[in-house]
Design a protein around this motif. Structure first.
Motif, PDB file in Angstrom:
ATOM      1  N   ARG A   1      30.888  69.876  39.041  1.00  0.00           N
ATOM      2  CA  ARG A   1      29.797  69.055  38.156  1.00  0.00           C
ATOM      3  C   ARG A   1      29.017  69.773  37.175  1.00  0.00           C
ATOM      4  O   ARG A   1      29.369  70.965  37.075  1.00  0.00           O
ATOM      5  CB  ARG A   1      28.684  68.344  39.084  1.00  0.00           C
ATOM      6  CG  ARG A   1      29.557  67.415  40.133  1.00  0.00           C
ATOM      7  CD  ARG A   1      30.381  66.294  39.382  1.00  0.00           C
ATOM      8  NE  ARG A   1      29.298  65.381  39.256  1.00  0.00           N
ATOM      9  CZ  ARG A   1      29.105  64.023  40.141  1.00  0.00           C
ATOM     10  NH1 ARG A   1      29.766  64.318  41.497  1.00  0.00           N
ATOM     11  NH2 ARG A   1      28.289  63.132  39.926  1.00  0.00           N
TER      12      ARG A   1
ATOM     13  N   ASP B   1      24.087  65.869  35.522  1.00  0.00           N
ATOM     14  CA  ASP B   1      23.812  65.282  36.943  1.00  0.00           C
ATOM     15  C   ASP B   1      22.244  65.136  37.333  1.00  0.00           C
ATOM     16  O   ASP B   1      21.841  64.338  37.877  1.00  0.00           O
ATOM     17  CB  ASP B   1      24.407  66.092  38.176  1.00  0.00           C
ATOM     18  CG  ASP B   1      25.935  65.506  38.442  1.00  0.00           C
ATOM     19  OD1 ASP B   1      26.259  64.572  38.062  1.00  0.00           O
ATOM     20  OD2 ASP B   1      26.733  66.427  39.277  1.00  0.00           O
TER      21      ASP B   1
ATOM     22  N   LEU C   1      25.209  52.029  45.482  1.00  0.00           N
ATOM     23  CA  LEU C   1      25.206  52.211  44.019  1.00  0.00           C
ATOM     24  C   LEU C   1      25.668  50.951  43.426  1.00  0.00           C
ATOM     25  O   LEU C   1      26.159  50.123  44.033  1.00  0.00           O
ATOM     26  CB  LEU C   1      26.253  53.153  43.659  1.00  0.00           C
ATOM     27  CG  LEU C   1      26.154  54.846  44.308  1.00  0.00           C
ATOM     28  CD1 LEU C   1      27.189  55.681  43.533  1.00  0.00           C
ATOM     29  CD2 LEU C   1      24.615  55.298  44.242  1.00  0.00           C
TER      30      LEU C   1
ATOM     31  N   ASP D   1      24.394  53.046  38.120  1.00  0.00           N
ATOM     32  CA  ASP D   1      24.625  54.253  38.738  1.00  0.00           C
ATOM     33  C   ASP D   1      26.039  54.655  38.548  1.00  0.00           C
ATOM     34  O   ASP D   1      26.357  55.845  38.566  1.00  0.00           O
ATOM     35  CB  ASP D   1      24.421  54.021  40.434  1.00  0.00           C
ATOM     36  CG  ASP D   1      23.025  53.618  40.671  1.00  0.00           C
ATOM     37  OD1 ASP D   1      21.840  54.129  40.060  1.00  0.00           O
ATOM     38  OD2 ASP D   1      22.913  52.827  41.506  1.00  0.00           O
TER      39      ASP D   1
ATOM     40  N   MET E   1      27.029  58.093  36.767  1.00  0.00           N
ATOM     41  CA  MET E   1      27.901  59.295  37.343  1.00  0.00           C
ATOM     42  C   MET E   1      29.310  59.347  36.482  1.00  0.00           C
ATOM     43  O   MET E   1      29.573  60.678  36.406  1.00  0.00           O
ATOM     44  CB  MET E   1      28.509  58.586  38.645  1.00  0.00           C
ATOM     45  CG  MET E   1      29.376  59.851  39.506  1.00  0.00           C
ATOM     46  SD  MET E   1      30.107  59.135  41.033  1.00  0.00           S
ATOM     47  CE  MET E   1      28.727  58.581  41.941  1.00  0.00           C
TER      48      MET E   1
ATOM     49  N   GLN F   1      24.988  56.350  50.861  1.00  0.00           N
ATOM     50  CA  GLN F   1      25.416  57.467  49.959  1.00  0.00           C
ATOM     51  C   GLN F   1      26.223  58.358  50.786  1.00  0.00           C
ATOM     52  O   GLN F   1      25.849  58.356  51.829  1.00  0.00           O
ATOM     53  CB  GLN F   1      24.644  57.907  49.037  1.00  0.00           C
ATOM     54  CG  GLN F   1      23.790  56.845  48.029  1.00  0.00           C
ATOM     55  CD  GLN F   1      23.020  57.707  46.918  1.00  0.00           C
ATOM     56  OE1 GLN F   1      23.480  58.507  46.397  1.00  0.00           O
ATOM     57  NE2 GLN F   1      21.853  57.123  46.507  1.00  0.00           N
TER      58      GLN F   1
ATOM     59  N   LEU G   1      23.061  61.021  44.589  1.00  0.00           N
ATOM     60  CA  LEU G   1      22.623  61.284  43.456  1.00  0.00           C
ATOM     61  C   LEU G   1      21.250  61.712  43.282  1.00  0.00           C
ATOM     62  O   LEU G   1      20.297  61.235  43.904  1.00  0.00           O
ATOM     63  CB  LEU G   1      22.807  59.925  42.388  1.00  0.00           C
ATOM     64  CG  LEU G   1      24.354  59.548  42.020  1.00  0.00           C
ATOM     65  CD1 LEU G   1      25.110  59.450  43.097  1.00  0.00           C
ATOM     66  CD2 LEU G   1      23.985  58.049  41.188  1.00  0.00           C
TER      67      LEU G   1
ATOM     68  N   SER H   1      18.211  59.014  42.483  1.00  0.00           N
ATOM     69  CA  SER H   1      18.408  57.893  43.309  1.00  0.00           C
ATOM     70  C   SER H   1      17.647  57.837  44.478  1.00  0.00           C
ATOM     71  O   SER H   1      17.012  58.670  44.954  1.00  0.00           O
ATOM     72  CB  SER H   1      19.943  57.715  43.591  1.00  0.00           C
ATOM     73  OG  SER H   1      20.268  58.591  44.682  1.00  0.00           O
TER      74      SER H   1
END
Length: 310
Positions: free
Chosen positions: A55, A59, A196, A200, A204, A286, A291, A294
């Motif tokens: 990532r 992010d 999500l 979302d 992502m 999740q 996230l 989130s």
């Protein structure tokens, strides 16, 4: 275009609330960071955001914006936020030597970047691999860490979870458009992330993929996946308990995805025993990794920093 100067940082402003900063690693490779400067003269410690294995700094854009401008409830004192791209990810240069995609080298890169950005001490917020880098920093540069927020990774990495990551990264197809990119992520992660919504998933996708020369591609060096392929899952993975114990002198918050296969509840329980003051947040609906912006995560971090007087 910014030039890179070894040991220093050069930056260019962009209209999204941050400066895009170029930094030279010790070996000369160009690294990239986003610097959300916050209010002028803020006396509050900065937050350094470290992403996961493949990532990048994108992010953390939403949470970095909240933390740098203070526009959230409960209120968090606005402060500088720095989000790093490791070598081979995002806007950092790719490394011709795949062996340098290692925790040790990347930890050194973090130290070089923060020295160039004049950040001797900070609050560290690390997702997955970023949390592991925080462990190594705790052991090698403990005075850099004022507090640690570990997002879905701790001293024990579950082999099944890492094998799952290797599996979907190995099979990850190149999408034809952004709609297909979203569908690919839903197919790979939908069962672990029922909480999500459509927005979302799109966010992502935009953090993982990038459009280059008219094609939507994964924004990381594929050699990183080859490093995963070298792991023997028939042997026990090394643990980082001594490094975690080095965090005993600072406030620690651990975030775990309810459906995570990488960070087990057993490991979290042991972490709580070793660090009795550790705060834990389990994010419902999740998996690996929640996230950063989130659910209740930003508000929980704000409360954590307020209780720690940071």
């Amino acid at each position: 275009m910014s030039q890179t100067i070894k040991g220093n940082a050069t930056s260019a402003a962009v209209p999204d609330g941050f400066k895009s900063v170029a930094i030279s690693a010790a070996d000369g490779l160009r690294l990239h960071a986003r610097d959300y400067s916050g209010p002028a003269g803020s006396g509050h410690l900065p937050i350094v955001c470290l992403p996961g294995l493949t990532r990048n700094a994108r992010d953390f854009h939403q949470s970095a914006t909240l933390f740098s401008n203070g526009s959230m409830a409960p209120a968090i004192e606005p402060r500088r936020v720095i989000c790093l791209d490791y070598r081979g990810r995002g806007e950092s240069d790719r490394d011709r030597n795949a062996d340098n995609y290692s925790l040790t080298v990347e930890t050194d890169d973090v130290q070089a970047a923060l020295a160039a950005l004049d950040v001797p001490r900070a609050i560290f917020f690390g997702t997955s691999r970023g949390a592991l880098i925080i462990h190594l920093l705790a052991a090698t540069r403990p005075t850099m860490i004022a507090a640690a927020i570990l997002n879905d990774a701790g001293p024990v990495i579950e082999g099944a979870g890492l094998a799952q990551i290797r599996g979907y990264l190995t099979r990850l197809p190149q999408p034809k458009d952004w709609e297909q990119a979203v569908d690919i992520l839903k197919q790979a992660h939908g069962k672990a992330f029922p909480a999500l919504g459509p927005g979302d998933w799109r966010e992502m996708a935009e953090a993982i993929y990038v459009e280059r020369k008219g094609k939507i591609v994964s924004d990381f060096d594929q050699a990183i996946v080859k490093q995963l392929n070298a792991i023997d899952f028939n042997t026990q993975l090394p643990t980082l308990w001594p490094q975690f114990d080095a965090l005993a002198h600072v406030p620690v918050m651990t975030i775990r995805g309810e459906n995570s296969q990488l960070l087990s509840q057993t490991t979290v329980t042991e972490m709580e025993k070793r660090h009795p003051g550790m705060e834990t947040l389990v994010v419902a609906g999740q998996g690996h990794a929640p996230l950063p912006h989130s659910a209740a995560i930003p508000a929980a971090i704000a409360q954590f920093l307020a209780r720690a007087s940071l």
